[in-house]
Write a protein that holds these residues in place. Structure first.
Motif, PDB file in Angstrom:
ATOM      1  N   GLY A 132       0.814  -1.205   0.000  1.00  0.00           N
ATOM      2  CA  GLY A 132       0.000   0.000   0.000  1.00  0.00           C
ATOM      3  C   GLY A 132       0.847   1.254   0.000  1.00  0.00           C
ATOM      4  N   TYR A 133       0.186   2.371  -0.222  1.00  0.00           N
ATOM      5  CA  TYR A 133       0.892   3.650  -0.309  1.00  0.00           C
ATOM      6  C   TYR A 133       0.590   4.506   0.905  1.00  0.00           C
ATOM      7  N   LEU A 134       1.628   5.139   1.425  1.00  0.00           N
ATOM      8  CA  LEU A 134       1.486   6.030   2.562  1.00  0.00           C
ATOM      9  C   LEU A 134       0.671   7.259   2.171  1.00  0.00           C
ATOM     10  N   ASP A 461       8.953   8.444  -1.958  1.00  0.00           N
ATOM     11  CA  ASP A 461       9.124   7.134  -2.567  1.00  0.00           C
ATOM     12  C   ASP A 461       8.416   6.048  -1.757  1.00  0.00           C
ATOM     13  N   ASN A 462       7.369   6.426  -1.028  1.00  0.00           N
ATOM     14  CA  ASN A 462       6.559   5.485  -0.251  1.00  0.00           C
ATOM     15  C   ASN A 462       7.377   4.834   0.864  1.00  0.00           C
ATOM     16  N   SER A 463       8.183   5.622   1.518  1.00  0.00           N
ATOM     17  CA  SER A 463       8.976   5.115   2.629  1.00  0.00           C
ATOM     18  C   SER A 463       8.924   6.121   3.772  1.00  0.00           C
ATOM     19  N   ALA A 464       9.245   5.637   4.970  1.00  0.00           N
ATOM     20  CA  ALA A 464       9.315   6.479   6.155  1.00  0.00           C
ATOM     21  C   ALA A 464      10.467   6.001   7.017  1.00  0.00           C
ATOM     22  N   MET A 465      11.071   6.909   7.740  1.00  0.00           N
ATOM     23  CA  MET A 465      12.188   6.559   8.612  1.00  0.00           C
ATOM     24  C   MET A 465      12.153   7.421   9.864  1.00  0.00           C
ATOM     25  N   VAL A 476      14.925   3.590  12.354  1.00  0.00           N
ATOM     26  CA  VAL A 476      13.771   2.821  11.901  1.00  0.00           C
ATOM     27  C   VAL A 476      13.544   3.154  10.438  1.00  0.00           C
ATOM     28  N   SER A 477      13.180   2.140   9.657  1.00  0.00           N
ATOM     29  CA  SER A 477      12.894   2.360   8.241  1.00  0.00           C
ATOM     30  C   SER A 477      11.763   1.443   7.805  1.00  0.00           C
ATOM     31  N   VAL A 478      10.786   2.013   7.093  1.00  0.00           N
ATOM     32  CA  VAL A 478       9.643   1.265   6.554  1.00  0.00           C
ATOM     33  C   VAL A 478       9.487   1.679   5.100  1.00  0.00           C
ATOM     34  N   SER A 479       9.453   0.694   4.196  1.00  0.00           N
ATOM     35  CA  SER A 479       9.344   0.985   2.764  1.00  0.00           C
ATOM     36  C   SER A 479       8.281   0.103   2.144  1.00  0.00           C
ATOM     37  N   GLY A 480       7.512   0.673   1.239  1.00  0.00           N
ATOM     38  CA  GLY A 480       6.510  -0.058   0.484  1.00  0.00           C
ATOM     39  C   GLY A 480       6.865  -0.090  -0.982  1.00  0.00           C
ATOM     40  N   ILE A 481       5.957  -0.591  -1.800  1.00  0.00           N
ATOM     41  CA  ILE A 481       6.170  -0.630  -3.247  1.00  0.00           C
ATOM     42  C   ILE A 481       6.114   0.788  -3.791  1.00  0.00           C
ATOM     43  N   ALA A 530      11.901   6.955  -9.055  1.00  0.00           N
ATOM     44  CA  ALA A 530      12.530   7.450  -7.821  1.00  0.00           C
ATOM     45  C   ALA A 530      11.495   7.854  -6.793  1.00  0.00           C
ATOM     46  N   SER A 531      10.388   8.423  -7.225  1.00  0.00           N
ATOM     47  CA  SER A 531       9.329   8.840  -6.313  1.00  0.00           C
ATOM     48  C   SER A 531       8.061   9.052  -7.107  1.00  0.00           C
ATOM     49  N   SER A 532       6.967   9.174  -6.396  1.00  0.00           N
ATOM     50  CA  SER A 532       5.693   9.479  -7.020  1.00  0.00           C
ATOM     51  C   SER A 532       5.540  10.989  -7.121  1.00  0.00           C
ATOM     52  N   ALA A 533       4.516  11.414  -7.851  1.00  0.00           N
ATOM     53  CA  ALA A 533       4.288  12.854  -7.992  1.00  0.00           C
ATOM     54  C   ALA A 533       3.920  13.464  -6.658  1.00  0.00           C
TER      55      ALA A 533
END
Length: 994
Positions: A132-134, A461-465, A476-481, A530-533
């Protein structure tokens, strides 16, 4: 939700008489004629059946006209019941009703079997969404900072701050999109969640229990909470940004249990512009909000326990010179106007105390405005005209819009971030700044932990840290598709024009190049951008320049590396404010032994760069194609670095023969399932087979590190798929081509389509010769091909299954287009072949609902056995599918949608009856004497071992380790999925040697 009326189903007949255009019935039971006998499916269409009935009625002289009208009404009523029956059976709405043999193909024979005459077997399951997307929402820390919460489309996920692993997931009602969540100020273990449909839920996030829910009659887009000074059970006031005819800030006093009917609400402020930020200060006595260029501050003298009917605010407004993109406030309740910056005297009168509100604004052009005690100065300005108007302190470093801005816990710093992938720390006393550059994507959200010891950063890029404030190192690092998605569903905000940023909306019709690692079946290889809009404007493109390895079992990213030249952390903007785009990976495949990876990437300059050499739009496109760059790359897996290393690069693997450019596109790339090798098909009507070979220098093998023989790739054979003199020549149009191997790699089918002409070529891979050519086997754009056992599956405007052994048409379906454009329909249509279990699955776009000018599109997925036109399983996804892959380590498929969510389709595990030994009827236990059962030993039982183990599966410990060794116990997949994987290992038959 509005109900959508399903379209009537259409088919084409291909019997020996050449009858075309017949229509099939959609009910499971065949119709009856006047004599009461059943008509066979396919013998007559609905219209022909009705016309035949009318003619029969007219021939009977005793039947009057009133009887004829009555018969027509009964026929219409019967057709409505048939549609209701079809909807109840949950057949795929995008797949139109089809009778076996009803699509005209050369040499086809008509059969009478109709898959709609049978109910779809519900012996398959679809898992809950993973990944899923953040959402565009700030992360939330727990009070003790042991956990942090992230918002996704339909759930709130709780992660452990020490391990980065998912602890708990809170799901909202299906079909809703979350728009806000905040901790309860009175009870930090409780969480409020809002959805766009007007639903507010209260959760105990520590236990995963829902404590309450309330529904309002408007759409909610933001959520905030305020403290209550009383000790009553009901919480304080909940504030929302909702919309009906206009944008509103509304206060809600939510009550649960028997006092639900006492829930209050009051609209505090309305605006024609959307509210982009909302902050609640001093238990709701002060509200700070932004809308466009306006900063609005409201103040009330009523306490938080007062009735909402008495709650009124005095609003003050400041207009900035730039569009406000982010905002944060800091309040000091215990400070007074005369003793600011010094500890307050608690024994002093409370009448002298005043809340000091400091506000920081981030704007669209990169400016940061800092207002000190903004509310106090505005009040002083109202009391005395001689008081100067509040002046903001200006900070400027960002060259684009400020994505997020926050005050530090002590108020000495301001932290900001934006599209530059740099986090900036501003020290207000000295004016100095510190930067943390080269993050993986643009910064969209920043949050300071309650103690101020950590920063939570959400990236584009659908990630959080989570970063420590002392060392600025990630803990801490969390990454999605990282697929491109549209973020307009959850947060409604206008586009913000910026100087030097061209707006490019998110590409949601883009196919996702993906493959499965055969040696590690839970690892997905995805070509991602690299990232979404960003909501600030697209300063990055949607070109897939990176390879992401995603673990489905743990729902986490394992690695990410560049496949093309990239400029994510550099200034990727030209002198005319045009974006410098990276090449995009269009095709990706992994070899059968998972040691080699093949990719195809393309790049062409933007129109603005070649407009000087163009006369019109047509010549502009030709100038772009003349500068087209196409590369075929082969990568080798490096165990030491745990990454893919580039070994060979083929420049322009296919040439162009039908355009002004000499470089042609690569239409398809497939992997040989029998050996290490790949096949490509391109613009030059050539099929090229690529094989690895060892490197030699002066007749001696070249070896690398650790004595490993170095390998390079080259073209092994070339097969021309020209039109072989059958009167068809290439013409300018929208060309397409597809390839597919048989399971043993002995056959290769090449499909070619130009304009309205189509051909299929059957190629013998041993001799590299064409054995057979089928003309006009499909219509429209060829989407994909696949071979299962003796059947060839063709997906285009129709879904066709061809019997290769008997060389005849087996069955097919006409697919509904729903008015989609060719590019959008092709991007959302997928075919997956499961060679291990002899099934195939198709994913098709379908209109879910239409609200005003907006149309919501979802995906319909159907799983088939190639021998039968009856689907084994049908289901739908809430969004369009971007990839559909077979699960090689289990029965089923992986479905990835445009919301970056993964779902697993698996058949239910059924126990083989021949391995089940029936138990004997219970007998009385023998009477024991003496001391033989004194220690509970019981009677001696002799176990007879079977000597024949031909059908007994052998399961290695490594296979079980691949299932269970994915992390701690709380990070394991659901128990049902683990059981299916283990049962699948033990249910496989042992292969006998011949």
């Amino acid at each position: 939700m509005s109900k959508r009326k399903r379209d009537s189903t259409t088919i084409e007949s291909s019997d020996d008489q050449g009858q075309v255009g017949k229509k099939a019935r959609t009910e499971g039971t065949p119709p009856k004629n006047r004599s009461g006998k059943h008509l066979e499916h396919g013998a007559a269409s609905r219209e022909q059946s009705m016309v035949g009935a009318e003619e029969a009625l007219k021939k009977e002289k005793s039947i009057s006209k009133m009887t004829l009208k009555k018969a027509k009404r009964e026929r219409r009523k019967e057709r409505k019941e048939q549609k209701k029956t079809l909807n109840a059976q949950k057949l795929p709405g995008a797949v139109m009703a089809c009778e076996a043999g009803n699509i005209r193909k050369p040499g086809s024979k008509k059969t009478k079997e109709n898959w709609q005459s049978k109910k779809t077997a519900l012996n398959w399951d679809i898992s809950d969404a993973r990944g899923g997307y953040l959402l565009d929402l700030d992360p939330v820390f727990s009070i003790d900072e042991k956990y942090f919460l992230l918002g996704y489309r339909a759930s709130i996920r709780v992660y452990a701050a020490s391990t980065s692993l998912l602890v708990r997931e809170l799901f909202v009602r299906r079909g809703n999109t979350i728009t806000g969540f905040t901790l309860s100020p009175n009870n930090p273990s409780h969480l409020y969640v809002s959805t766009v449909s007007g639903l507010i839920q209260e959760w105990d996030w520590t236990k995963g229990e829902q404590r309450g829910r309330w529904e309002i009659s408007s759409q909610i887009y933001r959520l905030a909470a305020a403290h209550s000074s009383s000790s009553d059970t009901p919480p304080g006031i909940i504030y929302t940004v909702d919309k009906k005819d206009s944008w509103m800030i509304t206060a809600h006093r939510l009550r649960g249990g028997k006092e639900t009917d006492k829930t209050e609400l009051r609209t505090l402020l309305k605006s024609h512009e959307s509210w982009t930020a909302l902050k609640i200060i001093d238990s709701g006595k002060i509200i700070v909000a932004t809308a466009g260029k306006k900063l609005i501050i409201g103040k009330t003298n009523h306490s938080g326990d007062a009735s909402l009917t008495e709650l009124t605010y005095v609003w003050r407004e400041i207009e900035c010179s730039e569009w406000i993109t982010s905002m944060d406030t800091r309040d000091n309740i215990n400070l007074t106007q005369s003793s600011r910056g010094k500890p307050s005297n608690k024994s002093s009168s409370t009448s002298r105390s005043q809340v000091v509100v400091d506000t920081a604004l981030g704007c669209a052009k990169g400016s940061i405005f800092v207002f000190q005690d903004i509310l106090g100065k505005l009040i002083q300005k109202e009391k005395s005209n001689s008081t100067p108007f509040p002046v903001a302190r200006l900070l400027h470093w960002h060259r684009n819009g400020v994505g997020s801005i926050k005050w530090s816990a002590d108020g000495n710093y301001i932290i900001s971030g934006g599209l530059e992938t740099v986090m900036v720390l501003w020290q207000l006393d000295t004016g100095q700044k510190q930067t943390l550059p080269h993050l993986s994507a643009a910064i969209e959200s920043l949050v300071v932990s309650p103690s101020g010891s950590s920063y939570a950063v959400r990236l584009a890029d659908n990630s959080a840290m989570v970063l420590s404030t002392a060392e600025l190192q990630p803990t801490v690092s969390v990454s999605g598709i990282q697929t491109p998605v549209s973020k307009s569903t959850a947060m409604v905000a206008p586009h913000i024009p910026t100087v030097g940023a061209l707006y490019r909306g998110p590409s949601t019709t883009q196919r996702l190049p993906a493959s499965i690692n055969q040696s590690k079946p839970s690892h997905l290889l995805l070509a991602v951008p690299a990232s979404s809009a960003s909501r600030l404007g697209a300063a990055s493109t949607s070109n897939a320049a990176y390879l992401q390895t995603f673990d489905v079992n743990s729902s986490s990213q394992l690695s990410k590396q560049a496949l093309t030249r990239t400029k994510i952390t550099d200034l990727n903007m030209g002198p005319e404010s045009n974006i410098i785009e990276e090449p995009s990976v269009t095709l990706l495949q992994i070899s059968q032994d998972s040691t080699w990876l093949a990719t195809v990437d393309e790049w062409m300059p933007p129109k603005s760069d070649v407009s000087f050499a163009a006369i019109n739009d047509t010549s502009n496109v030709e100038e772009q194609r003349a500068r087209l760059e196409v590369y075929l790359k082969f990568w080798s897996w490096n165990d030491e670095s745990q990454s893919w290393a580039l070994v060979s690069r083929m420049d322009s693997p296919h040439m162009a023969i039908s355009s002004s450019s000499s470089i042609g596109e690569v239409f398809d790339l497939v992997s040989d399932p029998s050996t290490t090798g790949f096949a490509t098909m391109g613009d030059d009507d050539m099929v090229r087979i690529w094989r690895p070979k060892n490197r030699y220098r002066n007749g001696v093998q070249v070896r690398g590190k650790y004595g490993k023989v170095l390998t390079s790739w080259s073209c092994h054979s070339v097969i021309s798929i020209e039109y072989l003199g059958i009167g068809m020549k290439p013409e300018i149009g929208n060309p397409s081509g597809k390839l597919c191997f048989s399971a043993d790699g002995s056959l290769l089918v090449a499909g070619r389509q130009i304009s309205s002409r189509s051909l299929l070529h059957l190629i013998d891979t041993d001799t590299s010769t064409i054995r057979y050519v089928w003309p006009n086997m499909f219509s429209g754009v060829l989407v994909d091909l696949g071979i299962i056992d003796r059947y060839l599956v063709i997906l285009s405007n129709d879904l066709t299954v061809w019997d290769l052994v008997n060389d005849r048409f087996h069955y097919g379906f006409a697919l509904h287009s729903y008015g989609f454009s060719t590019s959008k329909r092709t991007a959302a249509t997928h075919l997956a072949i499961d060679q291990q279990n002899k099934t195939f699955a198709v994913a098709l776009p379908e209109i879910d609902q239409t609200v005003g000018i907006f149309t919501k599109v979802r995906a319909q997925i159907a799983v088939f056995d190639p021998s039968s036109p009856k689907p084994l399983f049908t289901t739908s996804l809430p969004q369009t599918a971007t990839a559909l892959l077979p699960a090689t380590h289990r029965k089923g498929y992986y479905a990835i949608d445009s919301g970056a969510e993964i779902r697993i389709l698996t058949p239910r595990v059924q126990l083989d009856k021949k391995h089940v030994t029936p138990t004997d009827s219970p007998k009385e236990a023998p009477v024991l004497s003496g001391l033989e059962n004194i220690y509970g030993k019981g009677p001696t039982v002799r176990v007879q071992h079977e000597t024949e183990d031909d059908d007994v599966p052998v399961v290695r410990p490594q296979q079980l380790a691949e299932i269970f060794d994915v992390g701690p116990s709380f990070a394991l997949p659901p128990v049902t999925e683990l059981f299916e994987q283990v049962a699948g290992l033990f249910s496989k038959k042992r292969l006998r040697r011949v």
